[in-house]
Design a protein around this motif. Structure first.
Motif, PDB file in Angstrom:
ATOM      1  N   ARG A  36       4.844  14.150  19.115  1.00  0.00           N
ATOM      2  CA  ARG A  36       3.452  13.700  19.267  1.00  0.00           C
ATOM      3  C   ARG A  36       3.111  13.471  17.704  1.00  0.00           C
ATOM      4  N   ASN A  37       3.303  14.396  16.936  1.00  0.00           N
ATOM      5  CA  ASN A  37       2.883  14.076  15.761  1.00  0.00           C
ATOM      6  C   ASN A  37       3.538  12.987  14.880  1.00  0.00           C
ATOM      7  N   LYS A  38       4.858  12.819  15.178  1.00  0.00           N
ATOM      8  CA  LYS A  38       5.492  11.541  14.521  1.00  0.00           C
ATOM      9  C   LYS A  38       4.817  10.338  14.921  1.00  0.00           C
ATOM     10  N   GLU A  39       4.435  10.300  16.228  1.00  0.00           N
ATOM     11  CA  GLU A  39       3.847   9.010  17.056  1.00  0.00           C
ATOM     12  C   GLU A  39       2.465   8.913  16.284  1.00  0.00           C
ATOM     13  N   LYS A  40       2.000   9.985  15.912  1.00  0.00           N
ATOM     14  CA  LYS A  40       0.512   9.701  15.229  1.00  0.00           C
ATOM     15  C   LYS A  40       0.654   8.957  13.918  1.00  0.00           C
ATOM     16  N   THR A  41       1.838   9.134  13.194  1.00  0.00           N
ATOM     17  CA  THR A  41       1.976   8.418  12.034  1.00  0.00           C
ATOM     18  C   THR A  41       2.122   6.937  12.159  1.00  0.00           C
ATOM     19  N   LYS A  42       1.005   5.901  11.673  1.00  0.00           N
ATOM     20  CA  LYS A  42       1.060   4.746  11.779  1.00  0.00           C
ATOM     21  C   LYS A  42       1.074   4.153  10.316  1.00  0.00           C
ATOM     22  N   VAL A  43       2.059   3.370   9.944  1.00  0.00           N
ATOM     23  CA  VAL A  43       2.150   2.722   8.737  1.00  0.00           C
ATOM     24  C   VAL A  43       2.492   1.136   8.901  1.00  0.00           C
ATOM     25  N   VAL A  44       1.585   0.468   8.586  1.00  0.00           N
ATOM     26  CA  VAL A  44       1.764  -1.074   8.820  1.00  0.00           C
ATOM     27  C   VAL A  44       0.602  -1.907   7.624  1.00  0.00           C
ATOM     28  N   PHE A  45       1.347  -2.778   7.110  1.00  0.00           N
ATOM     29  CA  PHE A  45       0.493  -3.609   6.119  1.00  0.00           C
ATOM     30  C   PHE A  45       0.951  -4.927   6.108  1.00  0.00           C
ATOM     31  N   SER A  46       0.262  -5.974   5.669  1.00  0.00           N
ATOM     32  CA  SER A  46       0.271  -7.210   5.493  1.00  0.00           C
ATOM     33  C   SER A  46      -0.753  -8.022   4.483  1.00  0.00           C
ATOM     34  N   ALA A  64      11.717 -14.883 -13.287  1.00  0.00           N
ATOM     35  CA  ALA A  64      11.208 -15.698 -14.519  1.00  0.00           C
ATOM     36  C   ALA A  64      11.448 -17.267 -14.152  1.00  0.00           C
ATOM     37  N   HIS A  65      10.440 -18.093 -14.517  1.00  0.00           N
ATOM     38  CA  HIS A  65      10.692 -19.422 -14.459  1.00  0.00           C
ATOM     39  C   HIS A  65      10.688 -20.058 -13.117  1.00  0.00           C
ATOM     40  N   THR A  66       9.808 -19.072 -12.289  1.00  0.00           N
ATOM     41  CA  THR A  66       9.863 -19.688 -10.710  1.00  0.00           C
ATOM     42  C   THR A  66       8.327 -19.551 -10.436  1.00  0.00           C
ATOM     43  N   HIS A  67       8.332 -19.997  -9.430  1.00  0.00           N
ATOM     44  CA  HIS A  67       6.567 -20.023  -8.789  1.00  0.00           C
ATOM     45  C   HIS A  67       6.453 -20.179  -7.409  1.00  0.00           C
ATOM     46  N   VAL A  68       5.202 -19.568  -6.873  1.00  0.00           N
ATOM     47  CA  VAL A  68       5.031 -19.766  -5.490  1.00  0.00           C
ATOM     48  C   VAL A  68       3.405 -20.117  -5.549  1.00  0.00           C
ATOM     49  N   TRP A  69       2.983 -20.502  -4.278  1.00  0.00           N
ATOM     50  CA  TRP A  69       1.732 -21.046  -4.074  1.00  0.00           C
ATOM     51  C   TRP A  69       0.833 -19.926  -3.361  1.00  0.00           C
ATOM     52  N   GLY A  70      -0.411 -19.650  -3.872  1.00  0.00           N
ATOM     53  CA  GLY A  70      -1.507 -18.982  -3.295  1.00  0.00           C
ATOM     54  C   GLY A  70      -2.691 -19.818  -2.855  1.00  0.00           C
ATOM     55  N   ASP A  71      -3.227 -19.367  -2.042  1.00  0.00           N
ATOM     56  CA  ASP A  71      -4.639 -20.301  -1.580  1.00  0.00           C
ATOM     57  C   ASP A  71      -5.774 -19.402  -1.181  1.00  0.00           C
ATOM     58  N   ALA A  72      -6.740 -20.081  -1.016  1.00  0.00           N
ATOM     59  CA  ALA A  72      -8.189 -18.850  -0.806  1.00  0.00           C
ATOM     60  C   ALA A  72      -8.020 -18.526   0.558  1.00  0.00           C
ATOM     61  N   VAL A  73      -7.336 -19.205   1.532  1.00  0.00           N
ATOM     62  CA  VAL A  73      -7.229 -18.741   2.921  1.00  0.00           C
ATOM     63  C   VAL A  73      -6.183 -17.293   2.647  1.00  0.00           C
ATOM     64  N   GLY A  74      -5.143 -17.619   2.202  1.00  0.00           N
ATOM     65  CA  GLY A  74      -4.241 -16.496   1.833  1.00  0.00           C
ATOM     66  C   GLY A  74      -3.146 -16.327   2.620  1.00  0.00           C
ATOM     67  N   GLY A  75      -2.706 -17.348   3.395  1.00  0.00           N
ATOM     68  CA  GLY A  75      -1.781 -17.458   4.521  1.00  0.00           C
ATOM     69  C   GLY A  75      -0.539 -17.841   4.356  1.00  0.00           C
ATOM     70  N   HIS A  76      -0.156 -18.650   2.999  1.00  0.00           N
ATOM     71  CA  HIS A  76       0.960 -19.134   2.711  1.00  0.00           C
ATOM     72  C   HIS A  76       2.194 -18.219   2.092  1.00  0.00           C
ATOM     73  N   THR A  77       1.682 -17.388   1.272  1.00  0.00           N
ATOM     74  CA  THR A  77       2.590 -16.551   0.533  1.00  0.00           C
ATOM     75  C   THR A  77       2.225 -14.952   0.842  1.00  0.00           C
ATOM     76  N   THR A  78       3.372 -14.354   1.697  1.00  0.00           N
ATOM     77  CA  THR A  78       2.753 -13.308   2.270  1.00  0.00           C
ATOM     78  C   THR A  78       3.900 -12.193   2.125  1.00  0.00           C
ATOM     79  N   PHE A  79       3.444 -10.831   2.173  1.00  0.00           N
ATOM     80  CA  PHE A  79       4.306  -9.569   2.028  1.00  0.00           C
ATOM     81  C   PHE A  79       3.804  -8.678   3.151  1.00  0.00           C
ATOM     82  N   SER A  80       4.568  -8.244   4.143  1.00  0.00           N
ATOM     83  CA  SER A  80       4.152  -7.262   5.172  1.00  0.00           C
ATOM     84  C   SER A  80       5.354  -6.219   5.669  1.00  0.00           C
ATOM     85  N   GLY A  81       4.898  -5.364   6.101  1.00  0.00           N
ATOM     86  CA  GLY A  81       5.792  -4.250   6.527  1.00  0.00           C
ATOM     87  C   GLY A  81       5.334  -3.105   7.080  1.00  0.00           C
TER      88      GLY A  81
END
Length: 199
Positions: free
Chosen positions: A59-69, A176-193
């Motif tokens: 039960r204590n393990k189930e209480k541990t929730k870890v999620v991010f996006s 180095a010498h590479t790129h990605v795109w970011g935008d105001a909405v924030g939906g194109h380049t993401t990191f989640s776990g």
């Protein structure tokens, strides 16, 4: 219950209670069986306490929730830079457990366990794109696309499950010498776990 058994022994054995050998054979057998049942009951109580302890741990393990996006945010190209760079995902959609740091871009493992991570990007074709998921300085997964003039935009991503210890650090590094795109909405380049199961 103990009083009833004692009374039964007293009535059956009478004055010869002190001399077990003089006891009624049926009563002696009953006493032996009662002793065996008492021993079994003790073992069952012990197993029950162990089961209750294990259930409480689960039960204590189930209480541990870890999620991010989180998403890169911004308004246009991020990079290219002259050196490898840790991407900082500034637009946090969810951060249960507060393990992701939006100032550094680093996820620090709060509890040991199995985790699953994804990282996606959008980029223009005029520069190469190369992102790696890093655990404690070691590359775990990569997504990449080459520079091209024939392709106006690129999308890529990857995911990986990892066994992690408390304090491990996971982040996305842009080569180095590479790129990605970011935008105001924030939906194109993401990191989640998220935590799959705690150890």
């Amino acid at each position: 219950m103990k009083a009833a058994v004692y009374l039964l022994v007293l009535v059956s054995c009478g004055p010869s209670l002190a001399q077990v050998g003089d006891c009624n054979p049926d009563l002696c057998n009953l006493l032996v069986e009662f002793g065996a049942m008492k021993e079994k009951l003790g073992a069952v109580e012990s197993r029950l306490k162990d089961s209750e302890r294990q259930l409480e741990e689960l039960r204590n393990k189930e209480k541990t929730k870890v999620v991010f996006s989180a998403a890169a945010g911004g308004s246009g190209a991020i990079g290219p830079f002259d050196t490898d760079t840790t991407l900082i995902y500034k637009t946090v959609h969810i951060n249960i457990g507060n393990a992701y740091n939006q100032l550094t871009g680093i996820f620090t493992v709060p509890v040991a366990g199995s985790y699953f991570f994804t990282f996606f990007y959008h980029a223009g074709g005029q520069h190469a794109s190369n992102l790696s998921l890093i655990k404690n300085g070691e590359r775990m997964a990569t997504t990449t696309d080459h520079r091209t003039t024939a392709d106006g935009a690129d999308n890529g991503g990857n995911g990986v499950a990892l066994q992690l210890m408390q304090g491990d650090q996971v982040y996305v590094r842009m080569n180095a010498h590479t790129h990605v795109w970011g935008d105001a909405v924030g939906g194109h380049t993401t990191f989640s776990g998220f935590l799959l199961s705690q150890v």
